[in-house]
Scaffold this motif. Structure first.
Motif, PDB file in Angstrom:
ATOM      1  N   GLY A  12       0.513  -1.562  -0.408  1.00 16.12           N
ATOM      2  CA  GLY A  12      -0.240   0.062   0.083  1.00 16.12           C
ATOM      3  C   GLY A  12       0.571   1.119  -0.563  1.00 16.12           C
ATOM      4  N   ALA A  13       1.878   1.232  -0.283  1.00 14.85           N
ATOM      5  CA  ALA A  13       3.123   2.273  -0.299  1.00 14.85           C
ATOM      6  C   ALA A  13       2.430   3.530  -1.794  1.00 14.85           C
ATOM      7  N   PRO A  14       2.954   4.450  -1.220  1.00  7.48           N
ATOM      8  CA  PRO A  14       2.709   5.174  -2.664  1.00  7.48           C
ATOM      9  C   PRO A  14       3.576   4.973  -3.491  1.00  7.48           C
ATOM     10  N   THR A  15       2.422   5.429  -4.372  1.00  6.46           N
ATOM     11  CA  THR A  15       3.015   4.924  -6.194  1.00  6.46           C
ATOM     12  C   THR A  15       2.464   6.639  -7.407  1.00  6.46           C
ATOM     13  N   THR A  16       3.981   7.739  -7.391  1.00  8.24           N
ATOM     14  CA  THR A  16       3.315   9.064  -8.206  1.00  8.24           C
ATOM     15  C   THR A  16       3.505   8.992  -9.307  1.00  8.24           C
ATOM     16  N   ARG A  17       2.621   8.899 -10.626  1.00  9.89           N
ATOM     17  CA  ARG A  17       2.906   9.003 -11.902  1.00  9.89           C
ATOM     18  C   ARG A  17       2.565  10.065 -13.052  1.00  9.89           C
ATOM     19  N   THR A  18       3.759  10.960 -12.766  1.00  9.16           N
ATOM     20  CA  THR A  18       3.369  12.128 -13.570  1.00  9.16           C
ATOM     21  C   THR A  18       3.508  12.990 -14.956  1.00  9.16           C
ATOM     22  N   PHE A  19       2.501  13.973 -15.659  1.00 13.38           N
ATOM     23  CA  PHE A  19       2.964  14.468 -17.316  1.00 13.38           C
ATOM     24  C   PHE A  19       2.641  15.599 -17.129  1.00 13.38           C
ATOM     25  N   SER A  20       3.486  15.838 -17.660  1.00 11.09           N
ATOM     26  CA  SER A  20       3.303  17.594 -18.321  1.00 11.09           C
ATOM     27  C   SER A  20       3.861  17.935 -19.355  1.00 11.09           C
ATOM     28  N   ILE A  21       3.288  18.626 -19.654  1.00  6.85           N
ATOM     29  CA  ILE A  21       3.333  19.642 -21.165  1.00  6.85           C
ATOM     30  C   ILE A  21       2.705  20.815 -21.155  1.00  6.85           C
ATOM     31  N   ASN A  22       4.096  21.797 -21.681  1.00  9.44           N
ATOM     32  CA  ASN A  22       3.411  23.224 -22.022  1.00  9.44           C
ATOM     33  C   ASN A  22       4.359  24.224 -22.641  1.00  9.44           C
ATOM     34  N   GLY A  23       3.735  25.099 -23.178  1.00  8.10           N
ATOM     35  CA  GLY A  23       4.531  25.686 -24.351  1.00  8.10           C
ATOM     36  C   GLY A  23       3.997  27.294 -24.406  1.00  8.10           C
ATOM     37  N   ARG A  24       4.439  28.449 -25.518  1.00 11.38           N
ATOM     38  CA  ARG A  24       4.541  29.746 -24.963  1.00 11.38           C
ATOM     39  C   ARG A  24       4.331  30.321 -26.330  1.00 11.38           C
ATOM     40  N   THR A  25       4.199  31.357 -25.946  1.00  3.65           N
ATOM     41  CA  THR A  25       3.545  32.551 -27.918  1.00  3.65           C
ATOM     42  C   THR A  25       4.715  33.689 -27.305  1.00  3.65           C
ATOM     43  N   SER A  26       4.393  34.142 -28.548  1.00  5.51           N
ATOM     44  CA  SER A  26       5.514  35.112 -28.464  1.00  5.51           C
ATOM     45  C   SER A  26       5.211  35.969 -27.638  1.00  5.51           C
ATOM     46  N   ARG A  27       3.647  36.351 -27.330  1.00  4.78           N
ATOM     47  CA  ARG A  27       3.760  37.734 -26.814  1.00  4.78           C
ATOM     48  C   ARG A  27       3.158  37.785 -25.326  1.00  4.78           C
ATOM     49  N   GLY A  28       3.902  36.370 -24.399  1.00  7.97           N
ATOM     50  CA  GLY A  28       4.316  36.381 -22.851  1.00  7.97           C
ATOM     51  C   GLY A  28       3.314  35.262 -22.283  1.00  7.97           C
ATOM     52  N   LEU A  29       1.893  34.450 -23.585  1.00  4.43           N
ATOM     53  CA  LEU A  29       0.963  33.936 -22.527  1.00  4.43           C
ATOM     54  C   LEU A  29       1.742  32.435 -23.013  1.00  4.43           C
ATOM     55  N   GLY A  30       1.597  31.553 -21.290  1.00  4.01           N
ATOM     56  CA  GLY A  30       2.341  30.309 -21.697  1.00  4.01           C
ATOM     57  C   GLY A  30       0.680  29.349 -21.247  1.00  4.01           C
ATOM     58  N   ILE A  31       0.984  28.422 -22.602  1.00  6.23           N
ATOM     59  CA  ILE A  31      -0.489  27.593 -21.089  1.00  6.23           C
ATOM     60  C   ILE A  31       0.764  25.456 -21.714  1.00  6.23           C
ATOM     61  N   GLY A  32       0.035  25.460 -20.838  1.00  9.50           N
ATOM     62  CA  GLY A  32      -0.142  23.501 -20.816  1.00  9.50           C
ATOM     63  C   GLY A  32      -0.598  22.830 -19.872  1.00  9.50           C
ATOM     64  N   ALA A  33      -0.221  21.518 -19.232  1.00  7.28           N
ATOM     65  CA  ALA A  33      -1.541  20.494 -18.978  1.00  7.28           C
ATOM     66  C   ALA A  33      -1.162  19.710 -17.844  1.00  7.28           C
ATOM     67  N   THR A  34      -0.889  18.959 -17.330  1.00  5.32           N
ATOM     68  CA  THR A  34      -1.150  17.648 -16.492  1.00  5.32           C
ATOM     69  C   THR A  34      -1.672  16.908 -15.710  1.00  5.32           C
ATOM     70  N   VAL A  35      -1.426  15.304 -15.672  1.00  5.54           N
ATOM     71  CA  VAL A  35      -2.265  14.893 -15.239  1.00  5.54           C
ATOM     72  C   VAL A  35      -1.294  13.747 -13.916  1.00  5.54           C
ATOM     73  N   VAL A  36      -1.607  13.815 -13.096  1.00  8.97           N
ATOM     74  CA  VAL A  36      -1.333  13.039 -11.478  1.00  8.97           C
ATOM     75  C   VAL A  36      -1.880  12.184 -11.077  1.00  8.97           C
ATOM     76  N   ASN A  37      -1.072  10.745 -11.331  1.00  9.51           N
ATOM     77  CA  ASN A  37      -2.223   9.762 -10.799  1.00  9.51           C
ATOM     78  C   ASN A  37      -0.833   9.466  -9.294  1.00  9.51           C
ATOM     79  N   ASP A  38      -1.976   9.246  -7.975  1.00 13.91           N
ATOM     80  CA  ASP A  38      -1.223   9.082  -6.794  1.00 13.91           C
ATOM     81  C   ASP A  38      -1.969   7.912  -6.513  1.00 13.91           C
ATOM     82  N   LYS A  39      -0.981   6.754  -5.946  1.00 12.99           N
ATOM     83  CA  LYS A  39      -2.428   5.925  -5.148  1.00 12.99           C
ATOM     84  C   LYS A  39      -1.784   5.306  -3.767  1.00 12.99           C
ATOM     85  N   ILE A  40      -2.126   5.300  -2.774  1.00  9.15           N
ATOM     86  CA  ILE A  40      -2.217   5.503  -1.254  1.00  9.15           C
ATOM     87  C   ILE A  40      -2.911   3.868  -0.839  1.00  9.15           C
TER      88      ILE A  40
END
Length: 319
Positions: free
Chosen positions: A76-104
């Protein structure tokens, strides 16, 4: 004029380093007692999970995959899996997404979040980024498979709830400091339903303070100290202090200490200054019986398309 520019540059770096060490001293004075979960050892290359202001901070396209198995050998010990992605425009705006799966134990949560940031130009060599996080958390409490002293059984529960958070980040080429609250709303996962007020603010949100710096010791060696503090109301404070060394911009190794919890060894291989393959081994210092240690792997990628933007031109995978 060139001499004056060099003097100003050195004075600016001196102020940056003084600020960094002042922060390190302040963070080290905080009283801490125990570990909070989930934790990451290689968070420096996974900061979008914690602070949305880091979206677009590194490159035009940045991605990370992390796998963590904590206290291996304990059921029953913790296990964690994460995925993240992000990008940016030339006008100062950054956008992204994350998925975090955590089991305890008998519980499992999956956080799906979208992040956005906006970068302000403070000076030629410094930036301030402000970020927002929003998404949904899905949870499953498999209580039916649990064993109680009286052999009683409980119905499993599942559901979802919204999440919002925010963060801020100040940085230049040699230093950064960030503050964030990634989860602002109350979590109903372990509440009795009639006692839970939907969409209410959390009474004990996690607050993260992080900082790091880059020191060039020689033409081939760079020193990268960093630290992160997590504060939660009515809970022990968690503090990490890290010391990494980068050799020839190819091999990185270091040690990390989490107060009254663990000591970690980190090793990373950099490929073409853009791709990072990292491993961390945590040795527990808390009093839990057994040889329960932790393994963490990360794969990180930065792609810089050399576009003009509000971000600093930083085409190396240092932070």
């Amino acid at each position: 004029m060139k001499m004056n520019a060099k003097i100003v540059s050195k004075m600016g770096k001196s102020k940056t380093y003084c600020l960094f060490f002042m922060l390190m001293i302040f963070l080290s004075t905080l009283k801490t007692n125990a570990q909070q979960l989930p934790n990451y050892t290689q968070y420096l290359y996974n900061m979008q999970i914690i602070n949305p202001a880091f979206v677009g901070y590194r490159a035009d396209l940045s991605m990370s995959v992390l796998s963590r198995d904590q206290w291996v050998g304990l059921e029953g010990a913790p296990t964690t899996r994460t995925f993240s992605i992000n990008g940016r425009t030339s006008r100062g705006l950054g956008i992204g997404a994350t998925v975090v799966n955590d089991k305890i134990g008998l519980t499992e949560t999956t956080n799906v979040n979208f992040d956005a940031s906006y970068t302000l130009v403070i000076s030629d060599a410094s930036r301030l980024s402000l970020g927002l996080k929003g998404g949904i958390t899905f949870f499953n409490n498999n209580l039916f498979d649990g064993i109680t002293p009286d052999n009683e059984s409980y119905a499993s529960t599942s559901g979802n709830f919204p999440n919002v958070g925010f963060g801020a980040l100040y940085y230049n080429r040699d230093f950064y400091v960030g503050l964030s609250v990634p989860y602002l709303l109350e979590t109903p996962q372990f509440y009795i339903q009639d006692r839970f007020k939907a969409a209410s603010l959390a009474t004990n949100p996690n607050v993260f303070l992080s900082t790091g710096a880059l020191f060039e010791l020689s033409e081939s060696i760079m020193f990268k100290p960093s630290t992160m503090v997590r504060y939660t109301t009515n809970q022990p404070v968690s503090i990490d202090v890290n010391a990494n060394f980068l050799y020839n911009e190819v091999i990185e190794a270091g040690l990390s200490y989490r107060h009254q919890s663990s000591i970690s060894a980190l090793f990373t291989l950099l490929i073409n200054e853009k791709y990072r393959i990292g491993y961390a081994y945590d040795y527990k210092t808390i009093s839990i019986p057994g040889n329960l240690n932790t393994h963490e792997f990360i794969l990180h990628m930065d792609l810089d398309f050399e576009r003009n933007s509000r971000w600093l031109r930083h085409n190396k995978c240092y932070f």
